[in-house]
Write an enzyme that holds these catalytic residues in place. Structure first.
Site, PDB file in Angstrom:
ATOM      1  NE  ARG A 118      -3.175  -3.000   0.491  1.00 34.85           N
ATOM      2  CZ  ARG A 118      -3.793  -3.687  -0.457  1.00 34.85           C
ATOM      3  NH1 ARG A 118      -3.781  -3.261  -1.727  1.00 34.85           N
ATOM      4  NH2 ARG A 118      -4.390  -4.821  -0.171  1.00 34.85           N
TER       5      ARG A 118
ATOM      6  CD  GLU B  85      -6.196  -8.705   5.807  1.00 37.27           C
ATOM      7  OE1 GLU B  85      -7.112  -8.149   5.195  1.00 37.27           O
ATOM      8  OE2 GLU B  85      -5.039  -8.274   5.859  1.00 37.27           O
TER       9      GLU B  85
ATOM     10  CG  ASP C 235      -8.954  -2.338   5.539  1.00 41.41           C
ATOM     11  OD1 ASP C 235      -8.195  -1.669   6.266  1.00 41.41           O
ATOM     12  OD2 ASP C 235      -8.543  -3.059   4.617  1.00 41.41           O
TER      13      ASP C 235
ATOM     14  CD  GLU D  97      -3.335  -0.034  11.993  1.00 43.04           C
ATOM     15  OE1 GLU D  97      -3.181  -0.813  12.958  1.00 43.04           O
ATOM     16  OE2 GLU D  97      -3.335  -0.409  10.806  1.00 43.04           O
TER      17      GLU D  97
ATOM     18  CD  GLU E 248      -5.388  -0.713   1.732  1.00 43.49           C
ATOM     19  OE1 GLU E 248      -4.988  -0.394   2.865  1.00 43.49           O
ATOM     20  OE2 GLU E 248      -5.788  -1.858   1.443  1.00 43.49           O
TER      21      GLU E 248
ATOM     22  CD1 TRP F 246     -11.236  -9.429   1.934  1.00 44.30           C
ATOM     23  CD2 TRP F 246      -9.853 -10.776   0.834  1.00 44.30           C
ATOM     24  NE1 TRP F 246     -10.243  -9.805   2.809  1.00 44.30           N
ATOM     25  CE2 TRP F 246      -9.366 -10.638   2.152  1.00 44.30           C
ATOM     26  CE3 TRP F 246      -9.122 -11.590  -0.048  1.00 44.30           C
ATOM     27  CZ2 TRP F 246      -8.209 -11.268   2.615  1.00 44.30           C
ATOM     28  CZ3 TRP F 246      -7.960 -12.214   0.415  1.00 44.30           C
ATOM     29  CH2 TRP F 246      -7.506 -12.064   1.735  1.00 44.30           C
TER      30      TRP F 246
END
Lengths: 710, 710
Positions: A178, A301, A374, A396, A402, A553
């Site tokens: 990313r 993941e 995300d 975070e 991204e 996804w």
């Protein structure tokens, strides 16, 4: 040792001078927010500055002041051997003259990193408890000068978070996950023998905005980072960063004991494993006595973690924390977990971590992404903030874009960060925003921290897009003080990076302030999310359906468009993710009428002809929002074009070219999403809006070429 | 009596035929939503219709069907003497054939006004418990045909409110307070000897949308309305309205006993006063046995009331209620009270009425305006809804556009009414919207009612603006069924009023749906309110300051603009009006971050550089909203121009001319508000927006000329 330190000081001095010289000759963005070297006119300059003692940090302060002030005032301003009226005095309580210029207890509230600026006895004084505090005070003073502010009669500053950390998702092969600004800064192959001068520039930039920690490697961690070979390289970086107050942390792979150490297991309760980590930690601290600690992505993941051995996140984190505790190291344990189950992805981190509340050691901080999915262009805040009351949490944030157009789109994230930090959780009634949940105000955490995923690479201008530098800058400034308004940060960054020209600053700070909303409009308006192409996360692919890929996804998992409507029903009649929030948010989010429209399709599946507050139907409003996003970028371009001549030609052209790309891609986004959703809504695009310029079938064939963008 | 009824029936039949003939020759809007006489194509037509018995109402049904169906299908469709297959059968349980076509108890749920449509035995059946129910069913059937809908297999309808009332603010001299469509319909000087045919058209229009009550005179009531002279005139209107199911009510002046009756007092606890009212009520019911009741504005804006005698609103209302009770009459007592005190005007109705909760008689309904101030372009709902749990409340909506551009601006109010009715009060947790608070669902009121202040006058097209007819229509449809979506009402009104052309209906219903938001944008965006000129309430005068006038009638009372910011702080740090709402609304409204931005400056005073969700500052967003409002009207005009040829030339030109005025005045609003507020914000209008075309000083000199607008 003294000799070595002195040499480093001289080297730093040369490096700093070099950068400033370069920034006037060639404005390629390398000089970051030190690019603008206009002469200060408003302020009176000190006759000189006084700073006693010698150290690497004091050498840096000396160089910054000598060079910075001389440039700013167009006259040489030197370090003096004596204190006199009109001078700038820098002082800590440990200095010989402390008793003359500091009252007893005057600096108590500043703690380690804070500083005091005051005018006293005809002098300007910068005081701090530590040399690093003095360095921060120095940068603050220079920032005031460079943004046209006066030296305050009295100003105390102290950071809101103890640990203000950058996360580099840099791999050991110098690719950056990313990352959109070239290869990793860290030249592992040359280290430790060759220490690139850019490492100092990096450390200086961070120190100038108060960032005091850096995780060097990707959370998808290669176990090799803990090998002796790499630890020596890490140490060489830590040595460069240390005088700037920048501590080094590492991402670790949870199965390192097996993969690197050759043990039969990495079970955190296994004696051998425990011992392996203890020895590894001891070895690290031998080389790097101020090592910060570990960042861990585990059972997420596909990465290994304690659950592989039937242990909990807490058991895994605590084992590492126990190894680090004797050295005051910390564990940052990521809560970014989700699995392709029946359960709504947005609920899973909460479901998995809340039962562990209170089970973590004091030196474990659970690192939680701002939103529950995300790093989307817009998400509501993660409901873990406020709910997990007996565990220290750290936010975070993602500085790298991204999901926001990589380094091709001008998107100022100060507004996104602020929206998140200011979001009221209602954990303890009104006025308990995420910021005070995580900075220790509400729950009195012993350590507080915040992380930002870096957007920094080895491109000449560091971040790919000149304006992407503002996101690094804004992250640092907010980590220091989350109460700063986003527009103030934008303006001060513009002034230091380009010019203090008022017309420029006003116009471009407005562009910056609107830029994120424009992107939300042309990408994912009204609470839509994750419509991006699979894997690369660039460009619109709401139709994307890769056979065999994880359903969570795929965009359709998130938008759920069908002939009846669009949106993810996370209300009490759906996945009930709304129940993870405190009232009144719970009730608001649960009710489409009360739900803020920016989160509408995040929480609700609604018919195409659902009526919004403005009287438009959902379909019509979607058309308007997508179109507005494109129009906004057009305005950004128009405004930028009037800036020609106000900024150097190189950066003018480079930004202009990026805006051209952004405009093209904004219309790509609009067309792709509207034409695709239209296959469900079966309604026309309002006649007063621009027609799509693409065909849906052509857009579907478009293949994203990484090489063009990374 | 039979003879007289028959004559009336014949007269009605002629009148109806006359109207329809007129509507094809000359389309001046007089025919309202019966204007479109296109032939129905989709539906199959009945071979005839069967309806037994004779009465005024049955004569009206017969005329409407005979005329309506013949026109619709282009072939004569007549009332038959026998029932046969393919026929339309209209039936009530009292009819001779009832046992053949109605099951026992089949109509029980329909109550008085409901109706049933069903297909059975090869017939279409309209059934109801009463003749008025049959009439409503007939109009519903005709509406289905005229909007291209099929006859349903089975449909039961029953109104949500028992009493669906229009309030005329008509004075006895035929002026209309806040009326913008010519003089009052009621020709008091001619009545009772001459009965204008228009009264029947008025009653028919109301019946066609289910309105079943009308208050003939202004709430600022002249005591003369209760004189014998006027009661005879009132009776003559009631006689015309009766067969349409339309009951008459009157506004009364509380000091009538003194002013009209010559008593020394109007104290509601005085024996003489009580007796005076009892006799007056008896006299009314002698003339008008189905008289509806009284509407009372008391101790409000200078009008007399029980407080003049040290009595409460409840004591005043109950005295009247006791007089009316033997005849099943009701009292509608308005809660629109406020005084120029220190207390926030928005809080006063609540403060004054809540302590009286539970003290009112069963036949008193407290009539509450939708918002806590006064019919602004946008207000949050009045917090009395939901809080006053032991008193029957009825909403008062304003159909006439007092604050919304009079009859010069195209503003469809279906969206405003729905926003209010759908607003969740949270009185009993989620999903207790204003509609179910007031329709008896939540609190099981024995009588339910709703009022709309009429926009009807003697202009040829009734409402001044052709599109203002839609607000009369929408009010009626929502009073019948508040669950109808606003866009559905807009579309069905357009089809019946202009044409069923799909392109026309789609485009113009979108214009209608956006029109109110456009007006909010160019008049009072982001929660601003009451910026209108003093007294007349037309046009922008945010600067208005009339020496000696009540401060709570001056715009600055509401906008509170100064160099620090703008808006009325009604949060807990201000007037604390937010505390009148239930959570989560209370918490939401109280917090500028959670407060819906459409109410932001209603509840908060915020700095000019306050950052909104979209990243723009408050000042910039105000500039954008005002500009957007103007742009939206431009789009309305563009869309309307593409409708040329689709509608008759007369109405096309008249609407076109009104839109021209609206566009001119929208830019007048934008310029006046932005230039005036700019004197406080001291910030430029963003360069990408259109420049003001006026000068502030010129705008301030502009004097509103009533003659041009009323």
């Amino acid at each position: 040792m003294i000799c070595k330190k002195l040499m480093l000081g001289v080297a730093l001095l040369l490096a700093v001078t070099f950068v400033n010289a370069q920034s006037t000759d060639k404005v390629d963005g390398y000089a970051l927010w030190f690019s603008n070297t206009e002469v200060a006119t408003a302020a009176t300059h000190p006759t000189g500055f006084y700073l006693e003692g010698k150290s690497d940090t004091r050498a840096i302060i000396t160089a910054e002041l000598q060079d910075g002030l001389s440039n700013l005032f167009g006259t040489e301003i030197k370090r003096q051997r004596k204190v006199s009226k009109g001078i700038l005095l820098l002082i800590t309580p440990q200095d010989k003259l402390a008793a003359n210029y500091l009252k007893s207890g005057e600096l108590d509230k500043l703690e380690e990193d804070g500083f005091l600026l005051k005018k006293e006895n005809g002098m300007m004084v910068i005081a701090a408890n530590t040399e690093i505090g003095l360095l921060y005070g120095t940068f603050h003073y220079l920032r005031l000068l460079r943004t046209g502010e006066q030296f305050p009669v009295r100003l105390e500053e102290r950071p809101k978070f103890d640990r203000r950390i950058l996360n580099h998702w840099d791999n050991l092969d110098r690719t950056v996950e990313r990352g959109y600004a070239g290869r990793s800064l860290w030249q592992w192959d040359e280290l430790p023998s060759k220490v690139d001068e850019r490492y100092q520039e990096y450390a200086k930039a961070n120190a100038s905005v108060g960032i005091n920690g850096t995780v060097l490697n990707n959370v998808n961690a290669n176990p090799m980072i803990l090998s002796e070979e790499y630890l020596i390289k890490v140490k060489s970086l830590a040595d460069v960063f240390r005088p700037y107050g920048l501590k080094v942390y590492l991402s670790i792979n949870f199965s390192s004991p097996a993969q690197l150490g050759g043990l039969p297991t990495s079970d955190p309760l296994d004696e051998q494993v425990i011992e392996w980590w203890q020895q590894k930690v001891a070895a690290i601290y031998k080389e790097i006595p101020d090592f910060g600690g570990f960042l861990v992505k585990a059972n997420s993941e596909g990465l290994p973690g304690p659950q592989d051995f039937g242990r909990t996140h807490a058991e895994g984190a605590n084992m590492l924390a126990d190894a680090l505790a004797p050295y005051h190291g910390i564990v940052m344990w990521r809560a970014f977990v989700y699995n392709p189950t029946e359960e709504d992805r947005a609920k899973q981190a909460y479901n998995e971590f809340l039962p562990l509340d209170g089970q973590f050691r004091k030196n474990v901080i659970v690192q939680v992404k701002n939103g529950p999915v995300d790093f989307q262009p817009r998400e509501p805040f993660s409901p873990l903030f406020g709910r997990m009351q007996n565990t220290t949490l750290m936010p975070e944030l993602q500085v790298t874009q991204e999901y926001l157009g990589f380094s091709n789109h001008l998107v100022y994230l100060g507004t996104l960060f602020k929206e998140f930090l200011d979001a009221d959780t209602y954990a303890k009634g009104r006025n308990t925003p995420v910021s005070s949940i995580s900075d220790g105000t509400v729950f009195k955490d012993s350590i507080t921290a915040i992380a930002g995923v870096a957007n920094i690479g080895s491109d000449p201008n560091w971040c790919g897009h000149h304006f992407a530098q503002s996101n690094w800058y804004a992250y640092g400034r907010l980590a220091w003080n989350h109460q700063l308004p986003a527009h103030k940060i934008a303006a001060e960054w513009l002034k230091q990076t380009f010019t203090t020209d008022q017309q420029f600053v006003n116009a471009m700070s407005r562009v910056m302030m609107e830029s994120r909303e424009a992107t939300v409009n042309y990408m994912t308006p009204l609470g839509l999310h994750h419509l991006m192409g699979w894997g690369h996360h660039y460009g619109p692919e709401p139709w994307c359906a890769v056979p065999g890929a994880r359903p969570d996804w795929m965009p359709s998992y998130y938008h759920k468009a069908d002939i009846n409507g669009i949106g993810f029903n996370r209300s009490s009649t759906g996945s009930n993710a709304t129940a993870q929030y405190f009232d009144p948010l719970k009730s608001m989010y649960d009710n489409p009428q009360l739900c803020p429209e920016e989160y509408l399709l995040w929480f609700h599946h609604l018919p195409w002809d659902y009526t919004l507050h403005n009287g438009k139907t959902l379909w019509t409003e979607l058309c308007y929002r997508y179109s507005e996003g494109v129009d906004q970028v057009k305005v950004f371009q128009d405004v930028w074009r009037t800036m020609k001549g106000k900024v150097d030609e190189q950066r003018y052209q480079e930004v202009e070219s990026k805006l051209e790309t952004q405009l093209k891609e904004a219309s790509w986004w609009r067309d792709a999403c509207l034409l695709y959703f239209q296959t469900f809504s079966q309604q026309p695009i309002p006649s007063e809006l621009a027609r799509p310029v693409h065909q849906l079938e052509d857009l579907k064939k478009l293949k994203f070429d990484m090489k063009h963008h990374n």
